[in-house]
Design a protein around this motif. Structure first.
Motif, mmCIF file in Angstrom:
data_model
loop_
_atom_site.group_PDB
_atom_site.id
_atom_site.type_symbol
_atom_site.label_atom_id
_atom_site.label_comp_id
_atom_site.label_asym_id
_atom_site.label_seq_id
_atom_site.Cartn_x
_atom_site.Cartn_y
_atom_site.Cartn_z
ATOM 1 N N TYR A 30 0.867 -1.175 0.000
ATOM 2 C CA TYR A 30 0.000 0.000 0.000
ATOM 3 C C TYR A 30 0.899 1.218 0.000
ATOM 4 C CZ TYR A 30 -4.363 2.425 1.576
ATOM 5 O OH TYR A 30 -5.488 3.219 1.713
ATOM 6 N N GLU A 61 -0.434 4.730 5.404
ATOM 7 C CA GLU A 61 -1.282 5.908 5.195
ATOM 8 C C GLU A 61 -0.330 7.100 5.188
ATOM 9 O OE1 GLU A 61 -5.139 4.036 7.650
ATOM 10 O OE2 GLU A 61 -3.984 5.669 8.503
ATOM 11 N N ASP A 106 -9.145 8.884 -1.756
ATOM 12 C CA ASP A 106 -10.168 9.270 -0.771
ATOM 13 C C ASP A 106 -9.506 9.436 0.593
ATOM 14 O OD1 ASP A 106 -9.715 6.514 -0.334
ATOM 15 O OD2 ASP A 106 -11.735 6.252 0.508
ATOM 16 N N PRO A 107 -8.639 10.457 0.712
ATOM 17 C CA PRO A 107 -7.846 10.603 1.929
ATOM 18 C C PRO A 107 -8.587 11.274 3.079
ATOM 19 C CG PRO A 107 -7.321 12.378 0.430
ATOM 20 C CD PRO A 107 -8.310 11.493 -0.289
ATOM 21 N N SER A 120 -3.763 12.527 4.289
ATOM 22 C CA SER A 120 -3.442 11.157 4.715
ATOM 23 C C SER A 120 -4.018 10.188 3.683
ATOM 24 C CB SER A 120 -4.028 10.904 6.110
ATOM 25 O OG SER A 120 -3.608 9.642 6.593
ATOM 26 N N ARG A 262 -22.206 12.838 -0.307
ATOM 27 C CA ARG A 262 -22.410 13.648 0.901
ATOM 28 C C ARG A 262 -21.140 14.380 1.325
ATOM 29 N NH1 ARG A 262 -21.690 8.384 2.512
ATOM 30 N NH2 ARG A 262 -20.537 7.942 4.435
ATOM 31 N N PHE A 263 -19.997 13.995 0.756
ATOM 32 C CA PHE A 263 -18.744 14.708 1.039
ATOM 33 C C PHE A 263 -18.364 15.657 -0.098
ATOM 34 C CE2 PHE A 263 -18.320 10.573 3.328
ATOM 35 C CZ PHE A 263 -18.352 11.073 4.616
#
Ligand code: THG
Length: 368
Positions: A30, A61, A106-107, A120, A262-263
């Motif tokens: 990742y 992350e 999508d941090p 992040s 919604r974001f």
């Protein structure tokens, strides 16, 4: 499956020694970094996460840091979520899109100060996009990946463990807020957040020196709480509806298709890249969307490729992108993208898995 060959490109973390000592059994890659996926078994880890407390090495992350007079302006260019009301000390889950409205990442955005932000990131090389935008617009901002490694403490006993190490003040940290806490002379940013629905915190560790001392302190303080090394749990995150970039969504998807409308505040997020494209999709609404999918019966294998979803007559209506057997719901829980004609709760579909065709049922959600 074969082993992953270690090399410098596949970066270790400040906590890797602790993870190995704890008997990690599987890794994924990742952000070019090791991310543990299993310690005892995914099912055992799941039960323990839901009843006790775990310490997760989520150093993968990675943070993209924006620093300078144009940091806030650049940040708003990067996301369709309106950041005007965001204060220093807050974290926001923010979709990031390209000029077509396609998801790039999508941090979690972390606002340290008006002129200093961390992004992040999920698993994509967002740094390159951010540097390109800043250079192209001649912005007065420095962008790099600082040596910051999140360590998550997750589970119903997370707060109790954190109080023992950092004191009672940790209780006052609200969801998606952060504070600064001292540990052995180091300043740590601690937020109430994390990639599970069991509650908990994320400790952003600056530098690698304090990594193992912090890891050891958490285990020493939590022995009687049965604290264990853990990791983002496939079953729990599907049940909780937490999306995985690169698995459940890619650049092919808009935030609205991902249920992240919604974001997005496309009317007010002035200056955001992709705004025109998203204005269209937010007006018309998506024609396919992420859904919780139940796959009754025996456990399915890991979903490492697209599993086509069809209606009863063999016509393609979507795909499944994550799946796992769930002890608490029975059968398998899954996440998929389903066409509007077939996305209503209770719709019965067929999923083509590597072990054959299985029944699939569209669900509103798995969680309450
Ligand atoms: N924490 C931090 N960085 C991260 C993740 C994280 N980077 C990678 C990845 N996870 C990014 N993706 C997500 C997905 C979901 C959430 C956070 C990051 C999340 N969602 C909550 C939910 O959907 O219930 C809350 C969202 C909200 O209400 O704002 O937490 O986990 N540091």
């Amino acid at each position: 499956m074969a082993l992953i060959s270690p090399s410098r490109r596949l970066r270790r973390t400040p906590f890797s020694d602790g993870v190995e000592a704890a008997g990690v059994k599987g890794y994924t890659v990742y952000n070019h970094m090791l991310l543990p996926t299993v310690f005892r078994s995914v099912g055992e880890d799941y039960r323990h996460l839901k009843t006790a407390v775990q310490v997760w090495d989520v150093a993968c992350e990675r943070q993209v840091e924006l620093r300078g007079p144009d940091a806030a302006r650049l940040m708003q260019m990067l996301t369709p979520r309106d950041l005007r009301g965001m204060l220093a000390g807050q974290c926001f889950y923010v979709p990031m899109v390209d000029e077509t409205g396609g998801m790039l990442n999508d941090p979690v955005a972390v606002k340290l100060a008006e002129d200093r932000w961390w992004i992040s990131i999920a698993d994509s090389d967002l740094l390159l996009w951010v540097k390109g935008i800043a250079y192209g617009y001649r912005l007065d901002v420095l962008i790099d990946e600082p040596d910051v490694s999140p360590l998550a403490v997750q589970g119903p006993k997370a707060e109790e463990l954190m109080v023992r190490v950092f004191g009672e003040a940790i209780r006052a940290v609200r969801f998606f807020r952060f504070g600064w806490f001292g540990f052995q002379g180091h300043d740590l940013l601690i937020a109430r957040s994390g990639y599970s629905k069991q509650g908990g915190f994320e400790i952003y560790v600056i530098g690698s020196e304090v990594g193992m001392p912090l890891w050891d302190a958490l285990f020493a303080a939590g022995a009687d709480l049965d604290v264990r090394a853990g990791c983002p749990n496939l079953i729990e995150r599907i049940e909780g509806g937490l999306l995985s970039y690169g698995n459940d969504m890619t650049r092919e998807n808009t935030p609205h298709e991902c249920g992240l409308g919604r974001f997005c505040n496309v009317e007010t997020a002035i200056g955001c890249i992709g705004r025109d494209a998203l204005l269209r999709v937010s007006m018309e609404g998506p024609v396919r969307q992420i859904r919780a999918i139940e796959i009754p019966g025996d456990p399915v294998p890991p979903c490492d490729r697209i599993w086509p979803l069809t209606d009863g007559r063999g016509r393609r209506v979507g795909r499944v992108t994550s799946a796992a057997a769930s002890p608490d719901f029975g059968g398998n829980v899954a996440i998929g993208m389903v066409r509007m004609t077939h996305w209503d709760e209770g719709t019965r579909l067929v999923v083509e898995t590597p072990v054959g065709e299985r029944e699939a049922v569209v669900r509103e959600r798995f969680w309450l």
